[in-house]
Write a protein that holds these residues in place. Structure first.
Motif, PDB file in Angstrom:
ATOM      1  N   GLY A   1       0.832  -1.194   0.000  1.00 47.80           N
ATOM      2  CA  GLY A   1       0.000   0.000   0.000  1.00 47.80           C
ATOM      3  C   GLY A   1       0.860   1.234   0.000  1.00 47.80           C
ATOM      4  O   GLY A   1       2.074   1.162   0.201  1.00 47.80           O
ATOM      5  N   PRO A   2       0.254   2.381  -0.231  1.00 50.02           N
ATOM      6  CA  PRO A   2       1.029   3.623  -0.320  1.00 50.02           C
ATOM      7  C   PRO A   2       1.624   4.045   1.018  1.00 50.02           C
ATOM      8  O   PRO A   2       1.263   3.508   2.069  1.00 50.02           O
ATOM      9  CB  PRO A   2      -0.002   4.651  -0.814  1.00 50.02           C
ATOM     10  CG  PRO A   2      -1.339   4.061  -0.523  1.00 50.02           C
ATOM     11  CD  PRO A   2      -1.170   2.576  -0.493  1.00 50.02           C
ATOM     12  N   ASN A   3       2.511   5.003   0.964  1.00 51.54           N
ATOM     13  CA  ASN A   3       3.112   5.558   2.183  1.00 51.54           C
ATOM     14  C   ASN A   3       2.027   5.996   3.157  1.00 51.54           C
ATOM     15  O   ASN A   3       1.046   6.625   2.766  1.00 51.54           O
ATOM     16  CB  ASN A   3       3.963   6.803   1.852  1.00 51.54           C
ATOM     17  CG  ASN A   3       5.282   6.452   1.222  1.00 51.54           C
ATOM     18  OD1 ASN A   3       5.607   6.908   0.148  1.00 51.54           O
ATOM     19  ND2 ASN A   3       6.042   5.607   1.893  1.00 51.54           N
TER      20      ASN A   3
ATOM     21  N   ALA B   1      -0.123   4.273   4.720  1.00 51.65           N
ATOM     22  CA  ALA B   1      -1.407   3.557   4.694  1.00 51.65           C
ATOM     23  C   ALA B   1      -1.673   2.813   6.004  1.00 51.65           C
ATOM     24  O   ALA B   1      -2.823   2.533   6.336  1.00 51.65           O
ATOM     25  CB  ALA B   1      -1.443   2.578   3.521  1.00 51.65           C
ATOM     26  N   GLY B   2      -0.603   2.470   6.717  1.00 52.11           N
ATOM     27  CA  GLY B   2      -0.779   1.746   7.985  1.00 52.11           C
ATOM     28  C   GLY B   2      -0.184   0.348   7.958  1.00 52.11           C
ATOM     29  O   GLY B   2      -0.454  -0.461   8.859  1.00 52.11           O
ATOM     30  N   LYS B   3       0.686   0.057   6.988  1.00 50.28           N
ATOM     31  CA  LYS B   3       1.264  -1.283   6.859  1.00 50.28           C
ATOM     32  C   LYS B   3       2.096  -1.649   8.087  1.00 50.28           C
ATOM     33  O   LYS B   3       1.949  -2.731   8.654  1.00 50.28           O
ATOM     34  CB  LYS B   3       2.141  -1.362   5.589  1.00 50.28           C
ATOM     35  CG  LYS B   3       1.407  -1.020   4.304  1.00 50.28           C
ATOM     36  CD  LYS B   3       2.315  -1.106   3.093  1.00 50.28           C
ATOM     37  CE  LYS B   3       3.440  -0.101   3.094  1.00 50.28           C
ATOM     38  NZ  LYS B   3       2.979   1.325   3.004  1.00 50.28           N
ATOM     39  N   SER B   4       2.979  -0.729   8.485  1.00 54.67           N
ATOM     40  CA  SER B   4       3.838  -1.034   9.639  1.00 54.67           C
ATOM     41  C   SER B   4       3.012  -1.153  10.904  1.00 54.67           C
ATOM     42  O   SER B   4       3.358  -1.924  11.811  1.00 54.67           O
ATOM     43  CB  SER B   4       4.906   0.052   9.819  1.00 54.67           C
ATOM     44  OG  SER B   4       5.732   0.080   8.684  1.00 54.67           O
ATOM     45  N   THR B   5       1.917  -0.403  10.963  1.00 58.18           N
ATOM     46  CA  THR B   5       1.050  -0.505  12.141  1.00 58.18           C
ATOM     47  C   THR B   5       0.425  -1.894  12.209  1.00 58.18           C
ATOM     48  O   THR B   5       0.374  -2.510  13.277  1.00 58.18           O
ATOM     49  CB  THR B   5      -0.031   0.592  12.085  1.00 58.18           C
ATOM     50  OG1 THR B   5       0.611   1.869  11.970  1.00 58.18           O
ATOM     51  CG2 THR B   5      -0.899   0.575  13.328  1.00 58.18           C
ATOM     52  N   ILE B   6      -0.028  -2.413  11.069  1.00 64.98           N
ATOM     53  CA  ILE B   6      -0.567  -3.781  11.061  1.00 64.98           C
ATOM     54  C   ILE B   6       0.528  -4.765  11.480  1.00 64.98           C
ATOM     55  O   ILE B   6       0.291  -5.671  12.284  1.00 64.98           O
ATOM     56  CB  ILE B   6      -1.123  -4.155   9.669  1.00 64.98           C
ATOM     57  CG1 ILE B   6      -2.387  -3.343   9.373  1.00 64.98           C
ATOM     58  CG2 ILE B   6      -1.430  -5.659   9.594  1.00 64.98           C
ATOM     59  CD1 ILE B   6      -3.073  -3.700   8.068  1.00 64.98           C
TER      60      ILE B   6
HETATM   61  N1  ATP Z   1       2.195   6.912  17.337  1.00 64.18           N
HETATM   62  C1  ATP Z   1       1.591   7.537  16.326  1.00 64.18           C
HETATM   63  N2  ATP Z   1       0.881   8.660  16.526  1.00 64.18           N
HETATM   64  C2  ATP Z   1       0.267   9.289  15.504  1.00 64.18           C
HETATM   65  N3  ATP Z   1       0.318   8.874  14.233  1.00 64.18           N
HETATM   66  C3  ATP Z   1       1.023   7.778  13.968  1.00 64.18           C
HETATM   67  C4  ATP Z   1       1.701   7.034  14.986  1.00 64.18           C
HETATM   68  N4  ATP Z   1       2.294   5.979  14.414  1.00 64.18           N
HETATM   69  C5  ATP Z   1       2.026   6.046  13.084  1.00 64.18           C
HETATM   70  N5  ATP Z   1       1.262   7.126  12.837  1.00 64.18           N
HETATM   71  C6  ATP Z   1       0.744   7.538  11.534  1.00 64.18           C
HETATM   72  O1  ATP Z   1      -0.056   6.468  11.080  1.00 64.18           O
HETATM   73  C7  ATP Z   1       0.012   6.376   9.665  1.00 64.18           C
HETATM   74  C8  ATP Z   1       0.369   4.970   9.269  1.00 64.18           C
HETATM   75  O2  ATP Z   1       1.726   4.730   9.625  1.00 64.18           O
HETATM   76  P1  ATP Z   1       2.485   3.402   9.185  1.00 64.18           P
HETATM   77  O3  ATP Z   1       3.922   3.607   9.511  1.00 64.18           O
HETATM   78  O4  ATP Z   1       1.807   2.238   9.765  1.00 64.18           O
HETATM   79  O5  ATP Z   1       2.243   3.424   7.624  1.00 64.18           O
HETATM   80  P2  ATP Z   1       3.032   2.647   6.472  1.00 64.18           P
HETATM   81  O6  ATP Z   1       2.018   2.218   5.495  1.00 64.18           O
HETATM   82  O7  ATP Z   1       3.895   1.603   7.057  1.00 64.18           O
HETATM   83  O8  ATP Z   1       3.898   3.833   5.916  1.00 64.18           O
HETATM   84  P3  ATP Z   1       5.262   3.818   5.052  1.00 64.18           P
HETATM   85  O9  ATP Z   1       4.954   3.055   3.828  1.00 64.18           O
HETATM   86  O10 ATP Z   1       5.492   5.256   4.773  1.00 64.18           O
HETATM   87  O11 ATP Z   1       6.314   3.199   5.906  1.00 64.18           O
HETATM   88  C9  ATP Z   1       1.028   7.402   9.200  1.00 64.18           C
HETATM   89  O12 ATP Z   1       0.356   8.530   8.719  1.00 64.18           O
HETATM   90  C10 ATP Z   1       1.792   7.717  10.468  1.00 64.18           C
HETATM   91  O13 ATP Z   1       2.240   9.060  10.451  1.00 64.18           O
END
Ligand code: ATP
Length: 301
Positions: A75-77, A79-84
């Motif tokens: 998914g795009p930057n 999107a929340g991938k690392s959060t999952i």
């Molecule tokens: N502790 C937090 N507090 C507020 N926002 C957060 C926190 N952690 C992550 N985010 C936000 O949540 C969103 C998802 O973050 P995440 O890192 O999961 O996305 P990602 O898809 O892995 O991004 P990327 O591809 O850029 O690494 C982002 O906009 C990030 O700024």
């Protein structure tokens, strides 16, 4: 550790109960495929929401991963991938919904015990000291970045670490210090580190980050090989780039900002239409020799 394929604490769920999207009825094409017969559920996210600082980062996320499946989170930057991935690794708890990791529901389990059953491949491994390759691999047993004070590995643990170092193509280099390794060597070292505790689940967070094309190809071949040598291990790999998916990828979840836009068998999900929709941009997707490629231009939807 081997996966308990008969665990009564992890009831098998009907594929139809896995929703992709925001609560709308599930379109058949987005539904995950039927599970492999008898394969244990390794990860189960049910209607998960994740809110931080008042901001909803994930909503209505469902994901079921079974033993032997290899999922890509694309998914795009932002999107929340690392959060999952942090939920899958029991490093964070959902704000709403439920997450079962290796048969235990987060919030009702000692996460330290879970951590030891999960191999985490983080290319930004924050080690700063000159541990050798072998020592770095052994820190996978203590679950620490640095060498744990007063801890001594057993002979069997050292032998296992050595064998993994050799499997990763680093035989003869086990005493070289981390600080002087190339990015490619580091990548293979942290895969060995992730495997040393015999995990049931492997999480790979953009493992190709910072690699040149040759090192990337070697690393992807290594991941493919691990999936053959450890067929019972499930994995979840995060990437922005379809080109960085190993051929062994079996399933994919497309994450549009904060929500699942499609999930299921990789060949059914990684299509021009679905990827374009997820990235909100026309992208042409093709698969050749088992690898995926995304491009803009002629033929783009
Ligand atoms: N502790 C937090 N507090 C507020 N926002 C957060 C926190 N952690 C992550 N985010 C936000 O949540 C969103 C998802 O973050 P995440 O890192 O999961 O996305 P990602 O898809 O892995 O991004 P990327 O591809 O850029 O690494 C982002 O906009 C990030 O700024």
């Amino acid at each position: 550790m081997s996966t308990d394929t008969t665990s009564p604490s992890v009831p098998a769920r009907s594929p139809s109960s896995v929703r992709a999207g925001t609560g709308d009825p599930v379109p058949p094409a987005d539904a995950p495929p039927p599970p492999a017969a008898g394969a244990a559920v390794v990860l189960d996210l049910r209607d998960v929401a994740f809110v931080r600082n008042g901001r909803t980062i994930l909503e209505h996320v469902d994901l079921t991963v079974r033993a032997g499946e290899h999922w890509a989170l694309v998914g795009p930057n932002g999107a929340g991938k690392s959060t999952i991935l942090s939920l899958c690794g029991a490093r964070d708890h959902p704000t709403r919904g439920e997450v079962d990791v290796l048969g235990s529901t987060l919030g009702r389990v000692d996460v330290q015990a879970l951590h030891s059953m999960i191999g985490h491949v983080n290319p930004r491994h924050p080690l700063r000291t000159p541990l050798t390759i072998q020592e770095v691999v052994l820190t996978g047993i203590t679950g620490t970045t640095e060498w744990r004070q007063r801890w001594e590995p057993t002979r069997a643990e050292v032998d296992r670490a050595r064998a993994l170092v050799t499997d990763m193509g680093l035989g003869g280099k086990e005493h070289e210090p981390w600080t002087t390794l190339s990015q490619g060597e580091r990548g293979r070292t942290i895969i060995a580190r992730a495997l040393v505790a015999d995990p049931a689940l492997l999480l790979l967070d953009e493992p190709s980050t910072g690699l040149d094309v040759a090192a990337r190809e070697q690393l992807l071949a290594t991941i493919d090989a691990v999936r053959v040598t450890h067929p019972e291990v499930a994995s979840v790999l995060v990437t922005h780039h379809l080109e960085e998916l190993p051929t062994s990828t079996s399933h994919a979840l497309l994450l549009a900002p904060g929500r699942v836009s499609a999930a299921g068998r990789a060949d059914e999900v990684l299509t021009t239409e679905a990827v374009s929709r997820c990235f909100a941009h026309p992208v042409h997707v093709e698969r050749r020799h088992g690898r995926w490629r995304a491009s803009a231009g002629p033929g783009t939807a």
